[in-house]
Design a protein around this motif. Structure first.
Motif, PDB file in Angstrom:
ATOM      1  N   CYS A 151      16.299  45.888 -64.687  1.00  0.00           N
ATOM      2  CA  CYS A 151      16.348  44.955 -65.824  1.00  0.00           C
ATOM      3  C   CYS A 151      15.548  43.679 -65.571  1.00  0.00           C
ATOM      4  O   CYS A 151      15.229  43.338 -64.434  1.00  0.00           O
ATOM      5  CB  CYS A 151      17.793  44.572 -66.123  1.00  0.00           C
ATOM      6  SG  CYS A 151      18.802  45.925 -66.746  1.00  0.00           S
ATOM      7  N   MET A 152      15.276  43.025 -66.670  1.00  0.00           N
ATOM      8  CA  MET A 152      14.736  41.666 -66.631  1.00  0.00           C
ATOM      9  C   MET A 152      15.872  40.730 -67.044  1.00  0.00           C
ATOM     10  O   MET A 152      16.620  41.028 -67.971  1.00  0.00           O
ATOM     11  CB  MET A 152      13.566  41.512 -67.613  1.00  0.00           C
ATOM     12  CG  MET A 152      12.388  42.418 -67.326  1.00  0.00           C
ATOM     13  SD  MET A 152      11.458  41.902 -65.892  1.00  0.00           S
ATOM     14  CE  MET A 152      10.695  40.401 -66.515  1.00  0.00           C
ATOM     15  N   ILE A 153      15.997  39.613 -66.345  1.00  0.00           N
ATOM     16  CA  ILE A 153      17.038  38.639 -66.687  1.00  0.00           C
ATOM     17  C   ILE A 153      16.395  37.480 -67.434  1.00  0.00           C
ATOM     18  O   ILE A 153      15.449  36.859 -66.946  1.00  0.00           O
ATOM     19  CB  ILE A 153      17.771  38.132 -65.435  1.00  0.00           C
ATOM     20  CG1 ILE A 153      18.483  39.297 -64.740  1.00  0.00           C
ATOM     21  CG2 ILE A 153      18.778  37.041 -65.809  1.00  0.00           C
ATOM     22  CD1 ILE A 153      19.231  38.914 -63.487  1.00  0.00           C
ATOM     23  N   ALA A 212      26.626  39.293 -59.883  1.00  0.00           N
ATOM     24  CA  ALA A 212      27.483  40.366 -60.401  1.00  0.00           C
ATOM     25  C   ALA A 212      27.031  40.875 -61.764  1.00  0.00           C
ATOM     26  O   ALA A 212      27.719  41.683 -62.394  1.00  0.00           O
ATOM     27  CB  ALA A 212      28.932  39.876 -60.482  1.00  0.00           C
ATOM     28  N   LEU A 213      25.886  40.435 -62.227  1.00  0.00           N
ATOM     29  CA  LEU A 213      25.415  40.800 -63.565  1.00  0.00           C
ATOM     30  C   LEU A 213      24.895  42.238 -63.579  1.00  0.00           C
ATOM     31  O   LEU A 213      24.033  42.615 -62.794  1.00  0.00           O
ATOM     32  CB  LEU A 213      24.309  39.838 -64.002  1.00  0.00           C
ATOM     33  CG  LEU A 213      23.869  39.916 -65.462  1.00  0.00           C
ATOM     34  CD1 LEU A 213      25.005  39.491 -66.387  1.00  0.00           C
ATOM     35  CD2 LEU A 213      22.651  39.021 -65.700  1.00  0.00           C
ATOM     36  N   ASN A 214      25.437  43.045 -64.482  1.00  0.00           N
ATOM     37  CA  ASN A 214      25.014  44.441 -64.638  1.00  0.00           C
ATOM     38  C   ASN A 214      24.113  44.595 -65.853  1.00  0.00           C
ATOM     39  O   ASN A 214      24.056  43.722 -66.724  1.00  0.00           O
ATOM     40  CB  ASN A 214      26.247  45.346 -64.797  1.00  0.00           C
ATOM     41  CG  ASN A 214      27.032  45.470 -63.507  1.00  0.00           C
ATOM     42  OD1 ASN A 214      26.554  46.005 -62.519  1.00  0.00           O
ATOM     43  ND2 ASN A 214      28.263  44.956 -63.507  1.00  0.00           N
ATOM     44  N   ALA A 215      23.429  45.731 -65.926  1.00  0.00           N
ATOM     45  CA  ALA A 215      22.529  46.013 -67.051  1.00  0.00           C
ATOM     46  C   ALA A 215      23.281  45.917 -68.374  1.00  0.00           C
ATOM     47  O   ALA A 215      24.382  46.448 -68.515  1.00  0.00           O
ATOM     48  CB  ALA A 215      21.917  47.396 -66.892  1.00  0.00           C
ATOM     49  N   GLY A 216      22.686  45.228 -69.328  1.00  0.00           N
ATOM     50  CA  GLY A 216      23.289  45.087 -70.644  1.00  0.00           C
ATOM     51  C   GLY A 216      24.325  43.991 -70.760  1.00  0.00           C
ATOM     52  O   GLY A 216      24.829  43.718 -71.855  1.00  0.00           O
ATOM     53  N   GLU A 217      24.657  43.338 -69.655  1.00  0.00           N
ATOM     54  CA  GLU A 217      25.681  42.293 -69.690  1.00  0.00           C
ATOM     55  C   GLU A 217      25.069  40.925 -69.962  1.00  0.00           C
ATOM     56  O   GLU A 217      23.862  40.710 -69.804  1.00  0.00           O
ATOM     57  CB  GLU A 217      26.451  42.254 -68.370  1.00  0.00           C
ATOM     58  CG  GLU A 217      27.333  43.466 -68.133  1.00  0.00           C
ATOM     59  CD  GLU A 217      28.137  43.362 -66.866  1.00  0.00           C
ATOM     60  OE1 GLU A 217      29.095  44.143 -66.715  1.00  0.00           O
ATOM     61  OE2 GLU A 217      27.815  42.506 -66.007  1.00  0.00           O
ATOM     62  N   ALA A 277      13.834  46.585 -68.769  1.00  0.00           N
ATOM     63  CA  ALA A 277      12.405  46.340 -68.950  1.00  0.00           C
ATOM     64  C   ALA A 277      11.780  47.513 -69.691  1.00  0.00           C
ATOM     65  O   ALA A 277      12.042  48.674 -69.363  1.00  0.00           O
ATOM     66  CB  ALA A 277      11.734  46.144 -67.597  1.00  0.00           C
ATOM     67  N   LYS A 278      10.959  47.214 -70.686  1.00  0.00           N
ATOM     68  CA  LYS A 278      10.329  48.273 -71.478  1.00  0.00           C
ATOM     69  C   LYS A 278       9.220  48.957 -70.681  1.00  0.00           C
ATOM     70  O   LYS A 278       8.373  48.301 -70.084  1.00  0.00           O
ATOM     71  CB  LYS A 278       9.751  47.688 -72.764  1.00  0.00           C
ATOM     72  CG  LYS A 278      10.813  47.193 -73.734  1.00  0.00           C
ATOM     73  CD  LYS A 278      10.181  46.653 -75.000  1.00  0.00           C
ATOM     74  CE  LYS A 278      11.247  46.170 -75.989  1.00  0.00           C
ATOM     75  NZ  LYS A 278      10.634  45.617 -77.218  1.00  0.00           N
TER      76      LYS A 278
END
Length: 200
Positions: free
Chosen positions: A123-125, A151-156, A187-188
């Motif tokens: 992911c991109m944050i 602790a950040l997960n994908a989509g959160e 990320a696309k």
């Protein structure tokens, strides 16, 4: 962080007087608020220019020495030249150690590179908000507020209400809802047609 700088009383007012000060390497400013009178001051432009480049100068309690008389202030406003690296005017507000104050402080995002969203989810944050308006006593003013992304997960997402604030500090939010401070989005990758073309 203790930041102190010098200033002198400024008697001349008006556009012409301010222009002459700037030509002489001086920066016109004003100190207002609190129990004291409004004071017109002038400072060394280069000294203040370099102080303004420091993040802490914008979110700290400052000490201004006006002809040997020290006052406790915070930075409230700066006016810049449209295209030159020149400060045209600067405003400071006095503070009272016993009264709560409002100020914007920066957010420092940490541990994003070790978060599951980045390491495992690709992911991109994003950081939609980079500073936050707080209220506290001057003694409790933080130079910044840390946002832990470990602790950040994908989509959160992390919302304003989830920030861990230092003791004595509260967020001041005037809008509706609970704004997003950080989010993790996948990320696309390349479009399917482009991927097939590369394979061919």
């Amino acid at each position: 962080m203790q930041i102190e700088f010098k200033a002198t009383k400024r008697d001349a007012q008006g556009t012409g007087a301010s222009r002459r000060l700037r030509r002489a390497g001086q920066l016109p400013g004003i100190v207002y608020g609190g129990a004291g009178d409004v004071r017109l001051v002038q400072m060394d432009h280069n000294e203040l220019y370099h102080l303004l480049r420091k993040e802490a100068f914008h979110s700290s309690v400052l000490t201004i020495d006006i002809d040997g008389s020290k006052e406790t202030v915070v930075l409230r406003d700066t006016q810049w030249h449209p295209y030159k690296q020149q400060v045209l005017h600067i405003d400071f507000q006095r503070i009272d150690s016993g009264q709560k104050m409002h100020l914007k402080v920066p957010l420092h995002f940490v541990n994003g590179d070790v978060s599951p969203a980045v390491k495992l989810g690709g992911c991109m944050i994003a950081h939609p908000i980079n500073e936050v308006d707080i209220q506290c006593l001057p003694a409790n003013l933080p130079g910044f507020i840390e946002v832990d992304l470990s602790a950040l997960n994908a989509g959160e997402t992390i919302h304003l209400s989830q920030l861990k604030l230092p003791a004595g500090v509260e967020v001041v939010h005037h809008g509706e809802g609970d704004p997003v401070v950080a989010n993790a989005t996948v990320a696309k990758g390349p479009a399917p047609e482009a991927a097939e073309g590369e394979a061919a």
